[in-house]
Design a protein around this motif. Structure first.
Motif, PDB file in Angstrom:
ATOM      1  N   ALA A  54     -14.464  53.798  58.055  1.00  0.00           N
ATOM      2  CA  ALA A  54     -13.725  54.827  58.787  1.00  0.00           C
ATOM      3  C   ALA A  54     -12.250  54.453  58.934  1.00  0.00           C
ATOM      4  CB  ALA A  54     -14.351  55.053  60.160  1.00  0.00           C
ATOM      5  N   VAL A  55     -11.980  53.203  59.262  1.00  0.00           N
ATOM      6  CA  VAL A  55     -10.593  52.752  59.410  1.00  0.00           C
ATOM      7  C   VAL A  55      -9.873  52.808  58.069  1.00  0.00           C
ATOM      8  CG1 VAL A  55      -9.135  50.757  59.941  1.00  0.00           C
ATOM      9  CG2 VAL A  55     -11.008  51.360  61.465  1.00  0.00           C
ATOM     10  N   LEU A  56     -10.517  52.356  57.005  1.00  0.00           N
ATOM     11  CA  LEU A  56      -9.899  52.390  55.678  1.00  0.00           C
ATOM     12  C   LEU A  56      -9.658  53.814  55.203  1.00  0.00           C
ATOM     13  CD1 LEU A  56     -11.809  49.501  53.896  1.00  0.00           C
ATOM     14  CD2 LEU A  56      -9.414  49.531  54.608  1.00  0.00           C
ATOM     15  N   ALA A  57     -10.599  54.715  55.475  1.00  0.00           N
ATOM     16  CA  ALA A  57     -10.427  56.116  55.087  1.00  0.00           C
ATOM     17  C   ALA A  57      -9.241  56.729  55.821  1.00  0.00           C
ATOM     18  CB  ALA A  57     -11.707  56.910  55.383  1.00  0.00           C
ATOM     19  N   MET A  58      -9.082  56.403  57.092  1.00  0.00           N
ATOM     20  CA  MET A  58      -7.960  56.916  57.867  1.00  0.00           C
ATOM     21  C   MET A  58      -6.644  56.385  57.288  1.00  0.00           C
ATOM     22  SD  MET A  58      -7.035  56.567  61.926  1.00  0.00           S
ATOM     23  CE  MET A  58      -8.747  56.643  62.346  1.00  0.00           C
ATOM     24  N   ALA A  59      -6.613  55.121  56.934  1.00  0.00           N
ATOM     25  CA  ALA A  59      -5.398  54.528  56.362  1.00  0.00           C
ATOM     26  C   ALA A  59      -5.050  55.189  55.035  1.00  0.00           C
ATOM     27  CB  ALA A  59      -5.579  53.028  56.180  1.00  0.00           C
ATOM     28  N   MET A  60      -6.028  55.404  54.197  1.00  0.00           N
ATOM     29  CA  MET A  60      -5.774  56.041  52.898  1.00  0.00           C
ATOM     30  C   MET A  60      -5.293  57.469  53.083  1.00  0.00           C
ATOM     31  SD  MET A  60      -6.185  53.689  50.766  1.00  0.00           S
ATOM     32  CE  MET A  60      -6.094  54.617  49.269  1.00  0.00           C
ATOM     33  N   ASN A  61      -5.867  58.178  54.048  1.00  0.00           N
ATOM     34  CA  ASN A  61      -5.461  59.551  54.327  1.00  0.00           C
ATOM     35  C   ASN A  61      -4.008  59.590  54.765  1.00  0.00           C
ATOM     36  OD1 ASN A  61      -5.599  62.304  54.724  1.00  0.00           O
ATOM     37  ND2 ASN A  61      -6.458  62.114  56.768  1.00  0.00           N
ATOM     38  N   ARG A  62      -3.600  58.671  55.642  1.00  0.00           N
ATOM     39  CA  ARG A  62      -2.214  58.616  56.119  1.00  0.00           C
ATOM     40  C   ARG A  62      -1.265  58.263  54.975  1.00  0.00           C
ATOM     41  NH1 ARG A  62      -0.884  58.539  61.337  1.00  0.00           N
ATOM     42  NH2 ARG A  62       0.805  57.060  61.000  1.00  0.00           N
ATOM     43  N   LYS A  63      -1.657  57.327  54.100  1.00  0.00           N
ATOM     44  CA  LYS A  63      -0.808  56.951  52.981  1.00  0.00           C
ATOM     45  C   LYS A  63      -0.645  58.120  52.016  1.00  0.00           C
ATOM     46  CE  LYS A  63      -1.479  51.994  53.025  1.00  0.00           C
ATOM     47  NZ  LYS A  63      -1.969  50.820  52.310  1.00  0.00           N
ATOM     48  N   GLU A 100      11.122  54.186  55.273  1.00  0.00           N
ATOM     49  CA  GLU A 100      10.897  52.806  55.695  1.00  0.00           C
ATOM     50  C   GLU A 100      10.323  52.741  57.112  1.00  0.00           C
ATOM     51  OE1 GLU A 100      10.381  48.917  55.375  1.00  0.00           O
ATOM     52  OE2 GLU A 100      11.035  50.217  53.746  1.00  0.00           O
ATOM     53  N   MET A 101      10.848  53.566  58.009  1.00  0.00           N
ATOM     54  CA  MET A 101      10.342  53.581  59.387  1.00  0.00           C
ATOM     55  C   MET A 101       8.897  54.065  59.430  1.00  0.00           C
ATOM     56  SD  MET A 101      13.696  54.919  61.462  1.00  0.00           S
ATOM     57  CE  MET A 101      12.952  54.894  63.076  1.00  0.00           C
ATOM     58  N   ARG A 102       8.575  55.081  58.624  1.00  0.00           N
ATOM     59  CA  ARG A 102       7.194  55.576  58.590  1.00  0.00           C
ATOM     60  C   ARG A 102       6.237  54.507  58.079  1.00  0.00           C
ATOM     61  NH1 ARG A 102       6.165  60.937  59.307  1.00  0.00           N
ATOM     62  NH2 ARG A 102       7.975  62.284  59.469  1.00  0.00           N
ATOM     63  N   LYS A 103       6.653  53.746  57.068  1.00  0.00           N
ATOM     64  CA  LYS A 103       5.806  52.669  56.550  1.00  0.00           C
ATOM     65  C   LYS A 103       5.548  51.621  57.637  1.00  0.00           C
ATOM     66  CE  LYS A 103       7.185  52.934  51.711  1.00  0.00           C
ATOM     67  NZ  LYS A 103       7.945  52.271  50.637  1.00  0.00           N
ATOM     68  N   GLU A 104       6.604  51.268  58.360  1.00  0.00           N
ATOM     69  CA  GLU A 104       6.456  50.277  59.430  1.00  0.00           C
ATOM     70  C   GLU A 104       5.536  50.804  60.531  1.00  0.00           C
ATOM     71  OE1 GLU A 104      10.278  48.992  60.849  1.00  0.00           O
ATOM     72  OE2 GLU A 104      10.964  48.534  58.822  1.00  0.00           O
ATOM     73  N   MET A 105       5.701  52.067  60.883  1.00  0.00           N
ATOM     74  CA  MET A 105       4.857  52.654  61.926  1.00  0.00           C
ATOM     75  C   MET A 105       3.416  52.764  61.450  1.00  0.00           C
ATOM     76  SD  MET A 105       7.457  55.505  63.461  1.00  0.00           S
ATOM     77  CE  MET A 105       6.214  56.317  64.422  1.00  0.00           C
ATOM     78  N   SER A 130       1.906  50.785  59.335  1.00  0.00           N
ATOM     79  CA  SER A 130       1.348  49.440  59.390  1.00  0.00           C
ATOM     80  C   SER A 130       1.002  49.061  60.830  1.00  0.00           C
ATOM     81  CB  SER A 130       2.339  48.468  58.759  1.00  0.00           C
ATOM     82  OG  SER A 130       2.464  47.296  59.457  1.00  0.00           O
ATOM     83  N   LEU A 131       1.873  49.413  61.773  1.00  0.00           N
ATOM     84  CA  LEU A 131       1.613  49.152  63.188  1.00  0.00           C
ATOM     85  C   LEU A 131       0.385  49.935  63.653  1.00  0.00           C
ATOM     86  CD1 LEU A 131       2.462  47.980  65.951  1.00  0.00           C
ATOM     87  CD2 LEU A 131       3.874  50.020  66.232  1.00  0.00           C
ATOM     88  N   TYR A 132       0.285  51.198  63.235  1.00  0.00           N
ATOM     89  CA  TYR A 132      -0.840  52.047  63.619  1.00  0.00           C
ATOM     90  C   TYR A 132      -2.157  51.460  63.123  1.00  0.00           C
ATOM     91  CZ  TYR A 132      -3.809  56.168  63.904  1.00  0.00           C
ATOM     92  OH  TYR A 132      -4.827  57.030  64.177  1.00  0.00           O
ATOM     93  N   ILE A 133      -2.182  51.003  61.870  1.00  0.00           N
ATOM     94  CA  ILE A 133      -3.405  50.427  61.303  1.00  0.00           C
ATOM     95  C   ILE A 133      -3.775  49.155  62.056  1.00  0.00           C
ATOM     96  CG2 ILE A 133      -4.412  49.361  59.248  1.00  0.00           C
ATOM     97  CD1 ILE A 133      -4.147  52.447  59.185  1.00  0.00           C
ATOM     98  N   LYS A 143      -0.787  61.314  52.791  1.00  0.00           N
ATOM     99  CA  LYS A 143       0.117  62.281  53.425  1.00  0.00           C
ATOM    100  C   LYS A 143       1.557  61.816  53.335  1.00  0.00           C
ATOM    101  CE  LYS A 143      -3.125  64.213  56.744  1.00  0.00           C
ATOM    102  NZ  LYS A 143      -3.483  64.329  58.169  1.00  0.00           N
ATOM    103  N   LEU A 144       1.809  60.519  53.526  1.00  0.00           N
ATOM    104  CA  LEU A 144       3.178  59.996  53.472  1.00  0.00           C
ATOM    105  C   LEU A 144       3.729  60.061  52.059  1.00  0.00           C
ATOM    106  CD1 LEU A 144       3.058  56.882  55.821  1.00  0.00           C
ATOM    107  CD2 LEU A 144       4.211  59.049  56.218  1.00  0.00           C
ATOM    108  N   SER A 145       2.912  59.753  51.058  1.00  0.00           N
ATOM    109  CA  SER A 145       3.410  59.757  49.687  1.00  0.00           C
ATOM    110  C   SER A 145       3.624  61.179  49.179  1.00  0.00           C
ATOM    111  CB  SER A 145       2.447  59.004  48.765  1.00  0.00           C
ATOM    112  OG  SER A 145       1.206  59.678  48.687  1.00  0.00           O
ATOM    113  N   GLY A 146       3.001  62.154  49.813  1.00  0.00           N
ATOM    114  CA  GLY A 146       3.172  63.553  49.419  1.00  0.00           C
ATOM    115  C   GLY A 146       4.460  64.154  49.905  1.00  0.00           C
ATOM    116  N   LYS A 147       5.159  63.479  50.821  1.00  0.00           N
ATOM    117  CA  LYS A 147       6.413  64.018  51.369  1.00  0.00           C
ATOM    118  C   LYS A 147       7.573  63.753  50.460  1.00  0.00           C
ATOM    119  CE  LYS A 147       5.435  64.364  56.162  1.00  0.00           C
ATOM    120  NZ  LYS A 147       5.960  64.356  57.433  1.00  0.00           N
TER     121      LYS A 147
END
Length: 101
Positions: A86-95, A46-51, A53-56, A97-101
């Motif tokens: 570029a911003v959308l690609a970065m967001a998808m890349n982060r998501k 939950e904290m990673r999701k919030e962070m 969203s803040l990062y994006i 990585k997060l879903s792979g954990k």
């Protein structure tokens, strides 16, 4: 010149979990450890999701500031499209990585 960015995030949460009273004390301890582990993982996710969203949002704000400061007549819709991709690609890349954990 360098930029330093720091932050702090504090959360408090509680959860009540049932433990079978018919089990031995060592089994109860194991159940307790499992419950704590699941709880920590849920709170971390939950904290990673919030962070994320803040990062994006912060990235969008920075890109918007750059656009306002550097937008030249030669830059236009194509430049905006490239930045948005570029911003959308970065967001998808982060998501991903997060879903792979």
């Amino acid at each position: 010149e360098s930029t330093r960015i720091t932050g702090s995030l504090v959360r408090q949460n509680d959860r009540e979990c049932k433990i079978s009273s018919h089990d031995s004390s060592s089994s109860i301890g194991s159940q307790h450890i499992v419950n704590i582990g699941k709880f920590i993982e849920d709170v971390e996710t939950e904290m990673r999701k919030e962070m994320d969203s803040l990062y994006i949002q912060k990235t969008k704000n920075v890109v918007d500031m750059i656009r306002k400061d550097t937008m030249q007549p030669t830059q236009g819709k194509e430049h905006t499209r490239v930045l948005n991709e570029a911003v959308l690609a970065m967001a998808m890349n982060r998501k991903t990585k997060l879903s792979g954990k």
